[in-house]
Motif scaffolding. Structure first.
Motif, PDB file in Angstrom:
ATOM      1  N   SER A 139       7.958  -5.226 -24.712  1.00 23.98           N
ATOM      2  CA  SER A 139       9.414  -5.114 -24.710  1.00 23.98           C
ATOM      3  C   SER A 139      10.044  -5.856 -23.547  1.00 23.98           C
ATOM      4  N   ALA A 140       9.318  -5.961 -22.430  1.00 25.03           N
ATOM      5  CA  ALA A 140       9.822  -6.672 -21.258  1.00 25.03           C
ATOM      6  C   ALA A 140       8.635  -7.124 -20.436  1.00 25.03           C
ATOM      7  N   ASP A 141       8.817  -8.220 -19.710  1.00 24.64           N
ATOM      8  CA  ASP A 141       7.742  -8.747 -18.885  1.00 24.64           C
ATOM      9  C   ASP A 141       7.714  -8.005 -17.557  1.00 24.64           C
ATOM     10  N   THR A 142       7.552  -6.696 -17.623  1.00 24.89           N
ATOM     11  CA  THR A 142       7.619  -5.885 -16.402  1.00 24.89           C
ATOM     12  C   THR A 142       6.869  -4.577 -16.589  1.00 24.89           C
ATOM     13  N   PHE A 143       6.461  -3.976 -15.469  1.00 23.98           N
ATOM     14  CA  PHE A 143       5.911  -2.627 -15.438  1.00 23.98           C
ATOM     15  C   PHE A 143       6.777  -1.791 -14.510  1.00 23.98           C
ATOM     16  N   ALA A 144       7.202  -0.604 -14.972  1.00 26.52           N
ATOM     17  CA  ALA A 144       7.899   0.351 -14.115  1.00 26.52           C
ATOM     18  C   ALA A 144       6.845   1.208 -13.423  1.00 26.52           C
ATOM     19  N   LEU A 145       6.950   1.333 -12.082  1.00 25.78           N
ATOM     20  CA  LEU A 145       5.922   1.997 -11.291  1.00 25.78           C
ATOM     21  C   LEU A 145       6.519   3.087 -10.414  1.00 25.78           C
ATOM     22  N   GLN A 146       5.711   4.076 -10.090  1.00 18.63           N
ATOM     23  CA  GLN A 146       6.039   5.090  -9.098  1.00 18.63           C
ATOM     24  C   GLN A 146       4.857   5.227  -8.139  1.00 18.63           C
ATOM     25  N   VAL A 147       5.174   5.290  -6.848  1.00 22.85           N
ATOM     26  CA  VAL A 147       4.139   5.431  -5.822  1.00 22.85           C
ATOM     27  C   VAL A 147       4.534   6.578  -4.903  1.00 22.85           C
ATOM     28  N   LYS A 148       3.614   7.508  -4.666  1.00 21.46           N
ATOM     29  CA  LYS A 148       3.898   8.629  -3.771  1.00 21.46           C
ATOM     30  C   LYS A 148       2.607   9.105  -3.112  1.00 21.46           C
ATOM     31  N   LEU A 149       2.748  10.058  -2.195  1.00 24.53           N
ATOM     32  CA  LEU A 149       1.602  10.634  -1.507  1.00 24.53           C
ATOM     33  C   LEU A 149       1.189  11.923  -2.195  1.00 24.53           C
ATOM     34  N   GLY A 150      -0.128  12.135  -2.305  1.00 24.97           N
ATOM     35  CA  GLY A 150      -0.652  13.336  -2.931  1.00 24.97           C
ATOM     36  C   GLY A 150      -0.759  14.497  -1.967  1.00 24.97           C
ATOM     37  N   PRO A 151      -1.193  15.656  -2.447  1.00 25.84           N
ATOM     38  CA  PRO A 151      -1.239  16.866  -1.622  1.00 25.84           C
ATOM     39  C   PRO A 151      -2.284  16.805  -0.507  1.00 25.84           C
ATOM     40  N   LYS A 152      -3.264  15.916  -0.607  1.00 22.69           N
ATOM     41  CA  LYS A 152      -4.317  15.843   0.403  1.00 22.69           C
ATOM     42  C   LYS A 152      -4.035  14.803   1.486  1.00 22.69           C
ATOM     43  N   THR A 153      -2.852  14.230   1.478  1.00 28.07           N
ATOM     44  CA  THR A 153      -2.552  13.188   2.447  1.00 28.07           C
ATOM     45  C   THR A 153      -2.575  13.729   3.875  1.00 28.07           C
ATOM     46  N   GLN A 154      -2.988  12.875   4.804  1.00 25.60           N
ATOM     47  CA  GLN A 154      -2.976  13.216   6.219  1.00 25.60           C
ATOM     48  C   GLN A 154      -1.728  12.683   6.913  1.00 25.60           C
ATOM     49  N   ILE A 155      -0.875  12.015   6.145  1.00 25.59           N
ATOM     50  CA  ILE A 155       0.367  11.504   6.711  1.00 25.59           C
ATOM     51  C   ILE A 155       1.355  12.659   6.861  1.00 25.59           C
ATOM     52  N   THR A 156       1.995  12.741   8.019  1.00 26.60           N
ATOM     53  CA  THR A 156       2.930  13.837   8.281  1.00 26.60           C
ATOM     54  C   THR A 156       4.355  13.361   8.509  1.00 26.60           C
ATOM     55  N   ARG A 157       4.568  12.067   8.593  1.00 29.69           N
ATOM     56  CA  ARG A 157       5.905  11.542   8.844  1.00 29.69           C
ATOM     57  C   ARG A 157       6.085  10.246   8.048  1.00 29.69           C
ATOM     58  N   PRO A 158       7.317   9.766   7.882  1.00 31.43           N
ATOM     59  CA  PRO A 158       7.530   8.508   7.144  1.00 31.43           C
ATOM     60  C   PRO A 158       6.685   7.371   7.724  1.00 31.43           C
ATOM     61  N   THR A 159       5.922   6.724   6.867  1.00 27.45           N
ATOM     62  CA  THR A 159       4.981   5.686   7.290  1.00 27.45           C
ATOM     63  C   THR A 159       5.176   4.439   6.438  1.00 27.45           C
ATOM     64  N   LEU A 160       5.151   3.272   7.094  1.00 31.91           N
ATOM     65  CA  LEU A 160       5.339   2.008   6.385  1.00 31.91           C
ATOM     66  C   LEU A 160       4.131   1.705   5.502  1.00 31.91           C
ATOM     67  N   VAL A 161       4.417   1.392   4.245  1.00 32.19           N
ATOM     68  CA  VAL A 161       3.391   1.118   3.238  1.00 32.19           C
ATOM     69  C   VAL A 161       3.597  -0.292   2.697  1.00 32.19           C
ATOM     70  N   THR A 162       2.501  -1.011   2.462  1.00 30.62           N
ATOM     71  CA  THR A 162       2.554  -2.317   1.812  1.00 30.62           C
ATOM     72  C   THR A 162       1.899  -2.215   0.443  1.00 30.62           C
ATOM     73  N   LEU A 163       2.653  -2.541  -0.587  1.00 30.59           N
ATOM     74  CA  LEU A 163       2.135  -2.541  -1.959  1.00 30.59           C
ATOM     75  C   LEU A 163       1.956  -3.975  -2.417  1.00 30.59           C
TER      76      LEU A 163
END
Length: 423
Positions: free
Chosen positions: A279-303
């Motif tokens: 239908s379109a030359d694209t993928f809709a994506l969602q990225v998030k942290l799971g319950p086991k993450t060790q991150i506790t504050r906003p952290t810069l991510v590169t996708l």
């Protein structure tokens, strides 16, 4: 078992399995120490015109020379399009070997990680068998190569590297040859990709809790040779040990979880090689942290998204990347539970006392009444804890109620009984 025997045995097992001749990582390792120092030479292809898909073939001479004073074994190995993002199948290349100044020869085509491999060996013997090059002598073959109808349309050449499966060449003994390929009908296939920020995920108040993006593909020219494979890589700062990243992709109007592979990357559904039927030359994506993450504050991510033509040969024809911040949802904090004493202790109004009458006393001498405004509070039949461990407060409370009711006799009797009990 010698090292050479072990290597060729590996080749035989793989060939029997019908998959691969040798790991591509074994390529380009010349002989060292006292090993034979063979050298390979490749002649000019004839005819010299570019190859066409499904068309005429070209031939060239392959000569191996042994400058040493002892006969040396030779296990020839040709690799096609090594280091290219183009994935090749066995049928994409025509391959044949004829002896000129050498024993009768048979040939075999193999494939691994999207790379094409051609091997030849003495006819009537096993694939692991090699030739023997006389001391100070040479052997010579005619190699014929052509392109199959399915040869990738986005390639205008076919590269060949000549080596051996058993590390029998001198450091400068390898050779290579590039055969030109005629352009396919129409312009060559090209691809570019980019991410589009789509804000926070559906229902998320903060974009740092869950990032939503679109991955766009821009295709030009003819169709690719195979469906496109897209690999998502999520990169965090080096001090993050367990980010527990979760990725979802929209498929058929529904969000679908994408599970990471053993490298921690996420493989998206394949995109059709001609982009037909999407239908379109694209993928809709969602990225998030799971319950086991060790991150506790906003952290810069590169996708990063890398697109390849073969899942096993991870060499990209297009890459793109974007940065954003992710953080886990804040946990609701609860105050320590109050102690039972603190929870049950009421505030005392000035000039008043809350009391409880024993069941015997209340049933025989006391009837609950409502005190006038500003007077003594009503006897409720229940005792509120005052926090005192002495009986003095209890007796004082009883006295106040009973005096107000005119029950002095009941009070004196209760006190005598209480005194007798404590004696």
């Amino acid at each position: 078992m010698s090292a050479r025997t072990a290597i060729t045995a590996t080749a035989v097992v793989a060939a029997v399995a019908g998959t691969v001749l040798m790991p591509l990582s074994a390529y380009a390792a010349p002989a060292t120490g006292g090993a034979p120092a063979l050298r390979i030479e490749l002649g000019a292809p004839v005819p010299s015109g570019p190859l066409t898909r499904g068309g005429a073939t070209e031939s060239f001479d392959l000569t191996v020379t042994n400058p040493g004073d002892k006969a040396a074994p030779f296990h020839p190995w040709l690799l096609g399009n090594l280091g290219s993002p183009i994935a090749l199948k066995k049928t994409d290349v025509v391959f044949k070997v004829d002896e000129i100044n050498a024993p009768d020869t048979a040939s075999f085509i193999g494939q691994q990680d999207g790379g094409w491999q051609g091997v030849f060996y003495p006819a009537g013997k096993s694939l692991s068998a090699g030739f023997e090059v006389p001391a100070g002598g040479k052997l010579k073959w005619k190699v014929t190569v052509g392109l199959g109808k399915g040869y990738p349309v986005n390639s205008n050449a076919f590269e060949l590297r000549a080596s051996t499966t058993s590390h029998e060449l001198a450091p400068d003994g390898q050779a290579s040859l590039t055969l030109k390929a005629a352009p396919a009908t129409g312009p060559a296939a090209k691809l570019s990709t980019h991410f589009e920020d789509n804000g926070s995920c559906d229902g998320a108040k903060d974009a740092s809790l869950c990032k939503q993006l679109n991955l766009w593909y821009r295709h030009e020219g003819v169709a690719f040779s195979s469906d496109l494979v897209t690999r998502l890589t999520v990169k965090f700062p080096g001090d993050v040990k367990n980010p527990d990243t979760q990725v979802r992709v929209m498929v058929g109007g529904k969000w679908t979880d994408v599970h990471p592979d053993r490298n921690g990357d996420f493989m998206l559904p394949k995109m059709p090689k001609d982009f037909d039927g999407v239908s379109a030359d694209t993928f809709a994506l969602q990225v998030k942290l799971g319950p086991k993450t060790q991150i506790t504050r906003p952290t810069l991510v590169t996708l990063q998204a890398g697109v390849a033509l073969d899942e096993k040969k991870v060499e990209y024809i297009s890459t793109t990347a974007t940065d954003f911040k992710l953080a886990p949802a804040k946990q609701a904090t609860t105050k320590p539970e109050q102690t039972k004493t603190e929870q049950s202790k009421p505030a005392k109004p000035a000039g008043s006392t809350t009391t409880q009458v024993s069941q015997t006393a209340s049933s025989s001498a006391v009837t609950p009444v409502t005190a006038p405004a500003g007077g003594t509070p009503q006897a409720s039949g229940s005792l509120a804890h005052t926090g005192s461990d002495s009986n003095t407060g209890l007796y004082a409370g009883l006295a106040a109620v009973l005096v107000a009711l005119g029950g002095a006799a009941a009070w004196l009797g209760a006190r005598r009984r209480g005194g007798a009990t404590r004696a």
